[in-house]
Scaffold this motif. Structure first.
Motif, short mmCIF file in Angstrom:
data_model
loop_
_atom_site.label_atom_id
_atom_site.label_comp_id
_atom_site.label_asym_id
_atom_site.label_seq_id
_atom_site.Cartn_x
_atom_site.Cartn_y
_atom_site.Cartn_z
N HIS A 1 0.80 -1.27 -0.11
CA HIS A 1 -0.16 -0.11 -0.05
C HIS A 1 0.93 1.23 -0.08
O HIS A 1 0.58 2.05 -0.75
N LEU A 2 1.83 1.13 0.81
CA LEU A 2 2.85 2.34 1.04
C LEU A 2 3.46 2.67 -0.37
O LEU A 2 3.57 3.71 -0.99
N ALA A 3 3.94 1.42 -1.22
CA ALA A 3 4.49 1.68 -2.40
C ALA A 3 3.54 2.18 -3.34
O ALA A 3 4.02 3.09 -4.23
N TYR A 4 2.31 1.96 -3.30
CA TYR A 4 1.36 2.16 -4.27
C TYR A 4 1.11 3.57 -4.03
O TYR A 4 1.09 4.40 -4.99
N LEU A 5 1.10 4.04 -2.69
CA LEU A 5 0.86 5.43 -2.42
C LEU A 5 2.03 6.47 -3.06
O LEU A 5 1.90 7.54 -3.37
N LYS A 6 3.24 5.56 -2.71
CA LYS A 6 4.33 6.52 -3.16
C LYS A 6 4.32 6.60 -4.89
O LYS A 6 4.71 7.69 -5.31
N TRP A 7 3.98 5.51 -5.48
CA TRP A 7 3.77 5.62 -6.80
C TRP A 7 2.78 6.85 -7.29
O TRP A 7 2.99 7.74 -8.08
N ILE A 8 1.68 6.64 -6.48
CA ILE A 8 0.44 7.82 -6.85
C ILE A 8 1.32 9.21 -6.40
O ILE A 8 1.12 10.12 -7.22
N GLN B 1 4.43 10.24 -6.29
CA GLN B 1 5.33 10.39 -7.39
C GLN B 1 4.80 11.13 -8.79
O GLN B 1 5.19 11.96 -9.18
N ILE B 2 3.77 10.26 -9.18
CA ILE B 2 2.95 10.68 -10.53
C ILE B 2 2.47 12.10 -10.15
O ILE B 2 2.42 13.01 -11.06
N GLU B 3 1.80 12.27 -9.03
CA GLU B 3 1.19 13.63 -8.84
C GLU B 3 2.28 14.76 -8.68
O GLU B 3 1.90 15.94 -9.06
N GLU B 4 3.35 14.38 -8.25
CA GLU B 4 4.32 15.06 -7.75
C GLU B 4 4.83 15.69 -9.39
O GLU B 4 5.15 16.84 -9.55
N LEU B 5 5.35 14.90 -10.27
CA LEU B 5 5.57 14.90 -11.81
C LEU B 5 4.50 15.71 -12.09
O LEU B 5 4.79 16.65 -13.04
#
Length: 707
Positions: free
Chosen positions: A73-80, A82-86
């Motif tokens: 879940h944490l990795a999933y949230l990190k991906w989200i 990162q996507i939002e940050e980009l």
């Protein structure tokens, strides 16, 4: 006594050893029992411990699963995140008009998208793809708009050659700024290539055309091509007056014109940009590749509509081949790229092409053979050029085959080329049969002009095919054919070996049949002339060789009057055929004739008569001073082709002493080496000893002591 003591000692030691071994075995057994007891106790302890620890293990496993799930879940949230940050970064860059950074960030996001494709998180993948698509569209629309504006300032596209020259020559004050902006926007669009490929499917023609796989045309070149694509579709689709199915040359010439008009600009302005960013793309070829897809789509749409109209289809193929030739030779378009030959190689189209080529070739063969000038050489008045004395029909036919080779030479696959090669071989065979039919009509006039022209034609075709067999293109086809034959087991191991070792060629069957026809025709001519010569030699055969005056009784030796018809016939026929046959054929002809003539004179004139001294001298004069010189125009030593006659004359004209000596040697040696040496000494190499003895017995000028 000593021996008995030793026996007692040994016998007393054996029981001690047995006792010791038994004792050790007993100890080992006790140790083993102890170990087994310990193992049982330990097994019991472990089982007890496992039973006690089981609840803990279950609790721990549940906790580990929870931790792993939380980590996912944490990795999933990190991906989200990162996507939002980009995504936020791209938004910020665009708000501050920092397009280069926005483009670079989008490239990074697109690369992440590609890496994520292995994941099973469909929602995350969807979110990532939607975000990339959102920003890609915004950036692409903005950059495309700006890029098109710059291109418009450069008057792109260059519809006429004068426009492209104007761009290169005229340099307004704003030119440096325009070209700087062009480079900036081109590079930024180039960055969007990765994300563009995620959403834009490259246009593909159906698989039946077997086009080579190739990447999409780079995005900035795609944009540069857009106005030309619109023009092409406007003019060459629908009901426009320019869209005429019978005029493929219109759209083919248009594309060549566009490529030519833009070459200088692409080489001088666009290529340096690509080189600067380290791209391996060739701007001109990329531009040509984009335009080529328009041609391929157009051909794929048009060909089914004219497939069964032979004239239209043939015209289309001819125009396409001319287009391909100019595209490759003038504009350097590689044959490995998708091209028109792939469309023509599609099964239905290709079979139709073969059928049409065969039909038109046969029509041309009918026309060339029925022409009034069919058997006349175009170069008959030019001696240097007319060595082969090739009749017009044969030269036209070989030109036809050469044109066919040029048509299929650039087909993309060896299997298609081999099918065309089979067509050529069929045409050669058909032409050979036609020549044979005409030849049979001329059999009664085997020395006539037309018969000789047919023979020259057969010789020329055979010689050209033999020359082609060593051509690199046909050697490559031979290798391809070898692979096909090996797969299909259609040839014997010997034939495969001959092909592989280049002992035979793809044209061997044709050449062998032509050579056989040539030999048969030459033989018929030789036989015809030989019959005439034999008729003319009847009086000469009956010459009174026994009672002719000796050389000393004559003031001057002169030709036998009975030999004149023979020599005149021979001379006239040699002159006639020398003029009508090509050099190589005439050489074979006279050598075949001489071989028969030599045997005839030897057997029918010399062996059938007896000779006094005058008769032998007259024969020698007729042969060496009159017959042999007839052939001196064709070789340096004609007497070497009349070996039987020459050696017979030598034996008949030997002085009496030498003849007696030679006869004695022959009778005493009976074929031993000394006889051979004696024969060689007087100039006899061809005739056997038995023949020499017969010839010596034909002499009548022996001394009275006997023969």
């Amino acid at each position: 006594m000593n021996k008995s003591v030793k026996v007692l000692t040994v016998s007393s030691e054996i029981p001690k050893r047995i006792h010791t071994a038994l004792k050790k075995a007993e100890e080992s057994k006790q140790f083993l029992n102890q170990f087994l007891e310990q193992e049982t106790h330990l097994f019991s302890s472990i089982n007890s411990h496992l039973l006690t620890a089981q609840p803990w293990m279950e609790d721990l496993g549940a906790m580990i699963n929870q931790i792993e799930e939380i980590e996912r879940h944490l990795a999933y949230l990190k991906w989200i995140s990162q996507i939002e940050e980009l995504s936020d970064n791209i938004q910020q860059y665009l708000m501050t008009n920092n397009v280069p950074e926005a483009a670079s960030t989008l490239v990074f996001m697109a690369e992440l998208d590609i890496k994520l494709q292995e994941s099973s998180c469909t929602h995350l993948l969807g979110f990532m793809r939607a975000t990339v698509k959102f920003w890609h569209k915004i950036l692409k629309d903005k950059l495309t708009s700006d890029f098109e504006e710059i291109l418009a300032q450069l008057h792109w596209p260059f519809i006429t050659p004068s426009q492209s020259q104007t761009v290169g020559i005229s340099r307004p004050a704003s030119a440096p700024e325009i070209y700087s902006n062009l480079e900036t926007l081109f590079c930024q669009l180039l960055k969007l290539q990765t994300s563009d490929e995620l959403f834009t499917e490259p246009k593909q023609l159906p698989e039946k055309y077997s086009l080579p796989t190739s990447p999409s045309v780079i995005l900035p070149i795609q944009i540069m091509l857009t106005p030309l694509q619109k023009r092409f579709r406007y003019h060459f689709r629908g009901n426009r007056q320019t869209n005429v199915i019978s005029k493929p040359e219109w759209y083919l010439a248009q594309v060549l014109l566009w490529i030519g008009n833009h070459t200088q600009f692409l080489d001088e302005k666009i290529q340096p940009i690509l080189d600067k960013v380290g791209s391996s793309v060739n701007a001109r070829l990329e531009f040509s590749r984009g335009l080529m897809m328009l041609i391929l789509e157009k051909l794929a749409a048009d060909i089914p509509c004219l497939l069964y109209d032979d004239n239209l289809f043939c015209h289309l193929v001819d125009e396409v081949l001319l287009f391909e030739k100019e595209l490759h030779s003038v504009h350097g378009y590689p044959s490995t790229f998708a091209n028109c030959m792939h469309i023509l190689s599609e099964e239905t189209c290709f079979q139709r092409w073969l059928t049409v080529e065969r039909k038109f070739a046969l029509q041309k063969m009918d026309s060339m053979l029925s022409s009034e000038a069919a058997w006349i050489s175009q170069y008959k008045d030019i001696t240097d050029v007319d060595e082969m004395k090739v009749p017009d029909c044969a030269e036209t036919f070989m030109t036809l085959l050469l044109v066919i080779t040029g048509k299929y030479k650039n087909l993309p696959t060896a299997s298609r080329k081999l099918q065309f090669l089979e067509l050529q071989k069929d045409l050669v065979d058909d032409f050979r049969i036609r020549l044979t039919q005409v030849m049979k009509e001329e059999t009664r006039a085997s020395l006539g002009f037309r018969y000789c022209a047919i023979l020259n034609a057969v010789n020329y075709i055979s010689a050209v095919l033999a020359d082609w067999a060593d051509n690199v293109f046909f050697l490559q086809l031979q290798q391809a054919a070898l692979e096909v034959f090996a797969e299909n087991n259609t040839l014997s191991k010997l034939q495969l070996g001959q092909l592989a070792s280049m002992e035979s060629s793809v044209f061997d069957d044709m050449i062998n049949l032509l050579e056989r026809l040539k030999h048969d025709m030459l033989t018929r001519q030789v036989d015809h002339v030989f019959r005439e010569v034999k008729d003319a030699a009847k009086l000469y055969k009956k010459e009174r060789w026994l009672s002719l005056p000796s050389q000393s009784e004559q003031a001057v030796m002169s030709l036998s009057s009975s030999a004149c018809p023979l020599l005149l016939t021979l001379r006239d026929r040699l002159l006639q055929l020398e003029q009508q046959l090509c050099f190589s054929l005439f050489k074979v002809f006279w050598q075949m004739l001489v071989e028969k003539l030599d045997i005839y004179i030897y057997q029918e004139i010399i062996l059938a008569n007896h000779f006094n001294e005058g008769g032998a001298a007259q024969l020698h004069f007729d042969m060496t001073r009159n017959l042999f010189p007839l052939f001196s125009h064709y070789c340096k030593r004609p007497e070497n082709y009349f070996k039987h006659v020459k050696e017979a004359c030598i034996l008949l004209n030997l002085n009496v002493g030498s003849a007696l000596l030679l006869r004695d040697v022959l009778q005493s040696t009976s074929g031993q080496p000394p006889a051979t040496a004696a024969l060689n000494e007087v100039g006899i190499y061809k005739l056997a000893q038995q023949d020499v003895e017969i010839l010596l017995n034909l002499r009548t000028n022996w001394p009275n002591t006997g023969k």
